[in-house]
Design a protein around this motif. Sequence first.
Motif, PDB file in Angstrom:
ATOM      1  N   GLU A 272       1.294  -2.452  -7.058  1.00  0.00           N
ATOM      2  CA  GLU A 272       1.955  -3.915  -6.610  1.00  0.00           C
ATOM      3  C   GLU A 272       2.532  -4.617  -8.051  1.00  0.00           C
ATOM      4  O   GLU A 272       1.542  -5.392  -8.331  1.00  0.00           O
TER       5      GLU A 272
ATOM      6  N   HIS B 251      -3.249  -0.696  -6.017  1.00  0.00           N
ATOM      7  CA  HIS B 251      -3.782  -1.803  -5.536  1.00  0.00           C
ATOM      8  C   HIS B 251      -4.679  -0.384  -4.496  1.00  0.00           C
ATOM      9  O   HIS B 251      -3.312  -0.026  -4.394  1.00  0.00           O
TER      10      HIS B 251
ATOM     11  N   SER C 139      -4.848  -7.481   0.230  1.00  0.00           N
ATOM     12  CA  SER C 139      -4.440  -5.676  -0.846  1.00  0.00           C
ATOM     13  C   SER C 139      -4.889  -5.831  -1.908  1.00  0.00           C
ATOM     14  O   SER C 139      -5.156  -6.830  -2.626  1.00  0.00           O
TER      15      SER C 139
ATOM     16  N   ASP D 283      -4.694  -1.011  -0.096  1.00  0.00           N
ATOM     17  CA  ASP D 283      -5.385  -1.878   1.794  1.00  0.00           C
ATOM     18  C   ASP D 283      -7.391  -1.957   1.553  1.00  0.00           C
ATOM     19  O   ASP D 283      -7.359  -0.853   2.008  1.00  0.00           O
TER      20      ASP D 283
ATOM     21  N   SER E  77      -5.920   2.332   3.383  1.00  0.00           N
ATOM     22  CA  SER E  77      -5.081   2.771   2.326  1.00  0.00           C
ATOM     23  C   SER E  77      -5.142   3.710   1.272  1.00  0.00           C
ATOM     24  O   SER E  77      -6.147   3.630   0.283  1.00  0.00           O
TER      25      SER E  77
END
Length: 141
Positions: free
Chosen positions: A128, A133, A105, A135, A123
């Motif tokens: 976060e 963020h 991430s 992935d 993603s």
Amino acid sequence: MSEIDVRIADWQRDNAELRRIRETVFIAEQSVPPELEWDSDDADAVHFLAFEDGYAIGTARLLGDGHIGRVSVLRDWRGMNVGEALMRAVIAEAERRGLEEQRLSAQVHATAFYERLGFHVISEEFLEAGIPHVDMLRKSQ
């Protein structure tokens, strides 16, 4: 700048150095709450330390499922390829362990860095610890 050395660290023996770097980067600089920074994965992870002249300046960890995390370099050494040296060591160890896919991430601002190492975004953007963020995934050749 001297040559950067990266080695696998021992969570128990190298704990003070690992904590010093992660606390400086994530907790102090990025305001990540300590309860989010420290988790049960640390005990089982493969940890890495980057050194310049024997002084620990960066860290990362690899989980058994191929997830890479906690990649951090002290401010004074950023932009000097320390992160790349760390990531190349982590990727090499993941591949040595037969982990054909590596995931992470990434903070959105670091996406291009990871793309240069063969990762691609898989993603939508998410928060976060209050930080944007995405992935990312890398498949071994």
